[in-house]
Design an enzyme around this catalytic site. Sequence first.
Site, short mmCIF file in Angstrom:
data_model
loop_
_atom_site.label_atom_id
_atom_site.label_comp_id
_atom_site.label_asym_id
_atom_site.label_seq_id
_atom_site.Cartn_x
_atom_site.Cartn_y
_atom_site.Cartn_z
N ASN A 9 -19.54 31.81 39.38
CA ASN A 9 -20.00 32.92 38.54
C ASN A 9 -19.10 32.91 37.31
O ASN A 9 -17.99 33.43 37.33
CB ASN A 9 -19.87 34.24 39.32
CG ASN A 9 -20.34 35.45 38.53
OD1 ASN A 9 -20.52 35.39 37.32
ND2 ASN A 9 -20.52 36.56 39.23
N ARG A 86 -24.49 31.73 39.05
CA ARG A 86 -25.07 32.87 38.37
C ARG A 86 -25.45 32.42 36.96
O ARG A 86 -24.61 31.92 36.20
CB ARG A 86 -24.05 34.01 38.28
CG ARG A 86 -24.58 35.22 37.50
CD ARG A 86 -23.47 36.15 37.11
NE ARG A 86 -23.97 37.28 36.32
CZ ARG A 86 -23.23 37.98 35.46
NH1 ARG A 86 -21.95 37.65 35.29
NH2 ARG A 86 -23.75 38.97 34.81
N HIS A 174 -27.91 42.02 35.56
CA HIS A 174 -27.15 42.39 36.77
C HIS A 174 -28.00 42.28 38.04
O HIS A 174 -27.72 42.91 39.05
CB HIS A 174 -26.57 43.82 36.66
CG HIS A 174 -25.50 43.96 35.64
ND1 HIS A 174 -25.45 45.02 34.75
CD2 HIS A 174 -24.44 43.17 35.33
CE1 HIS A 174 -24.41 44.88 33.95
NE2 HIS A 174 -23.78 43.77 34.27
N GLY A 205 -19.49 45.17 31.73
CA GLY A 205 -20.90 45.31 31.43
C GLY A 205 -21.45 46.37 32.36
O GLY A 205 -20.99 46.48 33.50
N ASP A 276 -11.03 48.84 28.35
CA ASP A 276 -10.79 49.05 29.78
C ASP A 276 -10.74 50.54 30.07
O ASP A 276 -9.89 51.26 29.53
CB ASP A 276 -9.46 48.39 30.19
CG ASP A 276 -9.28 48.31 31.69
OD1 ASP A 276 -9.57 49.31 32.38
OD2 ASP A 276 -8.83 47.25 32.18
N GLU A 324 -17.01 51.13 41.79
CA GLU A 324 -16.36 51.12 43.10
C GLU A 324 -14.98 51.75 43.10
O GLU A 324 -14.48 52.16 44.17
CB GLU A 324 -16.25 49.67 43.60
CG GLU A 324 -17.59 49.01 43.86
CD GLU A 324 -17.48 47.50 44.02
OE1 GLU A 324 -16.40 47.03 44.43
OE2 GLU A 324 -18.46 46.79 43.71
N GLU A 372 -22.02 39.38 44.45
CA GLU A 372 -22.96 38.46 43.83
C GLU A 372 -22.83 37.06 44.41
O GLU A 372 -23.84 36.34 44.55
CB GLU A 372 -22.73 38.43 42.32
CG GLU A 372 -23.05 39.74 41.63
CD GLU A 372 -22.47 39.85 40.23
OE1 GLU A 372 -23.20 40.30 39.34
OE2 GLU A 372 -21.28 39.48 40.05
#
Length: 406
Positions: A9, A86, A174, A205, A276, A324, A372
């Site tokens: 990924n 990905r 996504h 993102g 961030d 999360e 993912e």
Amino acid sequence: MSEAILTLNVGSSSVKYALYAAVGDGAAFTKGHIDRIGLGPVHHVDGISEPLSLPADADHEQVLDWLVRHLQEQSAGLKVIAAGHRVVHGGQRFADATRVTADVRGELERLAPLVPAHQPHNLAGIDALQRAWPGIPQIACFDTAFHRTTPRIGQIFALPRALTDAGVLRYGFHGLSYEFIASQLPTHLGKRADGRVLVLHLGHGASICAMKNRKSIATTMGFTALDGLVMGKRCGELDPGVPLYLMREKGMSLEEVEALLGGQSGLLGVSGLSDDMRDLLESDSPAAKEAVDLFVYRACKQIGALAAAAQGIDALVFTGGMGENAAEIRARIVEGCGWLGATLDTEANARNDTRIHGGDSTVGAYVIATNEERVIADHVRTFLSDAQAGADACGHAAQPGMKDVF
């Protein structure tokens, strides 16, 4: 020697990887990621974070070549027989995971201008593995594929039909993350799983996907990954007249506008401090506070729009790095959805529990970690299984390394 599949990924400044058994659905043999590519010094995280012995300005090709050597050294006893990637944009043509051939790679390269911060790096990963393991099948798994179930009315823009027919559509992104979450909903949501679920993938993102029966019916990202929510460096929803104004009245070039909207906007642009969210939540700067407020406001606004598209809402699911881990952002979004009947269990939310809605909430609120790489591994296993079944039906051995790749 155990047969393994490698998942890759490759992002704009990071690479996530994992090695899985070619058969079964167990945990990864090994996994890790490399970050700060282009930001230097480059770090490798595999249990602990340590700087790589690469130049501070190492590019993706150098990093990927290092990773291949690292995996070859660390995977003694494993034979890599296939790889999965990905790939952010699949366009109109690719609605399912697809083996990479020369023709497929060429089509993916033609889509690169739509996601310039991602697609070229996805292709660099494919090329790096082709150099290291020539002949193994490589499977492209698309972030756009999950959203192909969106009704046509949710895909088209109010543009001349010829442009729509040429592929100027709302694709959404996504998708690998949403595909994994959809697979987990029955475990965590019970009878709500097949209802009207809004999944918020919140990270550098960010986007939201509205699901019914665990299929995408609407999403916030569009033709490119610039649309929708405020993101780390991307602007999100924007009046299309703004870039026209910048070029006509401010004399900005196409390349300058592209860099502005995709790399200098979002949380970074509004705050003038950081892309961030952790930095912004810790800052006393009024501009940082405004950036956080705008992020939450836009998320709540888009939830309202997607709730209308879904004709109601049964549950919110938070995932992605911020979804999360950023309890404060989750709390503010759930509170902003109070008009929909959502309430928060503040203690459960602070603990990052899976279920975070209050006892009187008519809308479920959950935190589910995405994976993912697991989705990519499952797609590769399906390819290998189908190839073997086809070979068995023809009465000869499977040849996953057929020379139609490059």
